[in-house]
Design an enzyme around this catalytic site. Structure first.
Site, PDB file in Angstrom:
ATOM      1  N   ASP A 113      -3.113  -1.669   4.982  1.00 42.91           N
ATOM      2  CA  ASP A 113      -3.572  -0.810   6.077  1.00 42.91           C
ATOM      3  C   ASP A 113      -4.306  -1.588   7.170  1.00 42.91           C
ATOM      4  O   ASP A 113      -4.968  -0.986   8.013  1.00 42.91           O
ATOM      5  CB  ASP A 113      -4.454   0.323   5.557  1.00 42.91           C
ATOM      6  CG  ASP A 113      -4.490   1.514   6.517  1.00 42.91           C
ATOM      7  OD1 ASP A 113      -3.479   1.755   7.195  1.00 42.91           O
ATOM      8  OD2 ASP A 113      -5.528   2.192   6.585  1.00 42.91           O
ATOM      9  N   ASP A 150       3.701   1.936   4.029  1.00 46.49           N
ATOM     10  CA  ASP A 150       3.387   1.334   5.333  1.00 46.49           C
ATOM     11  C   ASP A 150       3.463  -0.192   5.364  1.00 46.49           C
ATOM     12  O   ASP A 150       3.311  -0.791   6.435  1.00 46.49           O
ATOM     13  CB  ASP A 150       2.003   1.761   5.842  1.00 46.49           C
ATOM     14  CG  ASP A 150       1.905   3.243   6.121  1.00 46.49           C
ATOM     15  OD1 ASP A 150       2.953   3.911   6.143  1.00 46.49           O
ATOM     16  OD2 ASP A 150       0.785   3.745   6.311  1.00 46.49           O
ATOM     17  N   ASP A 295      -7.356  11.966   5.029  1.00 49.86           N
ATOM     18  CA  ASP A 295      -6.812  10.714   5.567  1.00 49.86           C
ATOM     19  C   ASP A 295      -7.913   9.765   6.015  1.00 49.86           C
ATOM     20  O   ASP A 295      -7.661   8.578   6.218  1.00 49.86           O
ATOM     21  CB  ASP A 295      -5.908  10.997   6.770  1.00 49.86           C
ATOM     22  CG  ASP A 295      -4.644  11.727   6.382  1.00 49.86           C
ATOM     23  OD1 ASP A 295      -4.053  11.378   5.343  1.00 49.86           O
ATOM     24  OD2 ASP A 295      -4.240  12.647   7.118  1.00 49.86           O
TER      25      ASP A 295
END
Length: 318
Positions: A113, A150, A295
């Site tokens: 991330d 991701d 989130d």
């Protein structure tokens, strides 16, 4: 009474003909292993009684719908190398006991991330050891793994990623050898061009994977994601990689949300229930991100991964 074969020139060809016929007949009979269908093609996914929604539902029945809906078990850096095998084994065995398919989200790659809300992870040597132990824990359980959400969409966007595609190749190979169906994450339809993503998937060992995943923890429509998945499959085929499938995250894509708002967007709703679909290249709908878990500290939510009752109720339209 059976007669012995006639002597002379015609006896040998006739015997050979009979032998060939027997071999062909035996070859046409499927072996027990090939005739047996993989249970993942038909079984429901596992709804874990230890999930955050299940815990919340014990106090508030309004969350019982979420509690009963299968969602992925997240294996992250909160499980050290010494504990990850036992933890995922315990989860997977609970699923097997219920004759359900365990689904695991693997999420601990270096520079995860890029230091944002879900920052964390291991360094490369630790990650390899950790993945090896995780794979050992899932061996023989007929599990599904969504590999590193991701990671490929964010490839090259920050420092300290190291040999990211190499690590994904390593993880894919280890999990496959343990009998796990691996879906390498491919971001979503508004992030990376299909041709670029196909190249990244190929570099990350997609040939050893069942396929790839899209829309994990995001809110894009199912129609857009299926179209994107088919485009990526077409690009993989053009690059010599054939027969790959994909899964779509539908946990929170049940309503249109503000474009570009990916952190607790206002107006989001739960989407289609997770299940095997098996339509063309599409394998399944999955719930990977848990509805009700924030989130991050945005749009009124707490820190990433924390249970957020108000957010869960909003996703349920309450």
């Amino acid at each position: 009474m059976l007669r012995p074969p006639a002597r002379g020139r015609t006896a040998v060809p006739r015997a050979l003909t009979l032998l060939v016929a027997c071999v062909v007949a035996l070859a046409s009979v499927p072996s027990p292993a090939s005739a047996k269908s993989d249970p993942r093609l038909t079984r429901a996914f596992y709804a874990d009684s230890a999930s955050s929604a299940a815990v919340a539902a014990k106090r508030d029945r309004r969350f019982s719908t979420l509690a009963r809906t299968p969602q992925a078990y997240w294996a992250t850096d909160h499980l050290p190398v010494s504990k990850v095998k036992k933890a995922v084994r315990s989860y997977a065995q609970r699923a097997v006991k219920k004759k359900r398919t365990p689904v695991v989200a693997v999420y601990a790659i270096p520079a995860r991330d890029c230091g944002q809300h879900s920052a964390g992870s291991f360094d490369a040597p630790t990650y390899r050891r950790w993945v090896s132990r995780l794979a050992a824990g899932l061996k023989g359980t007929k599990a599904i793994a969504v590999l590193e959400p991701d990671a490929l969409a964010m490839l090259g966007q920050c420092d300290a990623q190291g040999d990211r595609t190499g690590l994904l190749r390593y993880a894919t190979a280890k999990l496959k050898r343990a009998g796990v169906w691996v879906y390498i994450d491919a971001g979503h339809s508004s992030w990376t061009a299909p041709a670029v993503m196909a190249e990244r998937l190929r570099a990350s060992g997609i040939t050893s994977a069942r396929g790839f995943s899209t829309n994990v923890a995001n809110f894009r429509s199912t129609a857009d994601e299926v179209a994107y998945g088919n485009e990526v499959v077409a690009q993989l085929t053009a690059q010599g990689v054939r027969g790959k499938k994909f899964v779509v995250e539908t946990a929170r894509n049940g309503a249109a949300t503000a474009a570009g708002d990916f952190c607790n967007p206002v107006g989001a709703r739960v989407g289609s229930k997770p299940r095997m679909v098996r339509q063309g290249n599409l394998d399944a709908y999955v719930w990977v991100k848990h509805p009700g878990e924030s989130d991050g500290p945005c749009n009124g939510g707490p820190n990433a991964g924390s249970w957020w009752a108000a957010g869960a109720l909003a996703l349920l339209g309450r």
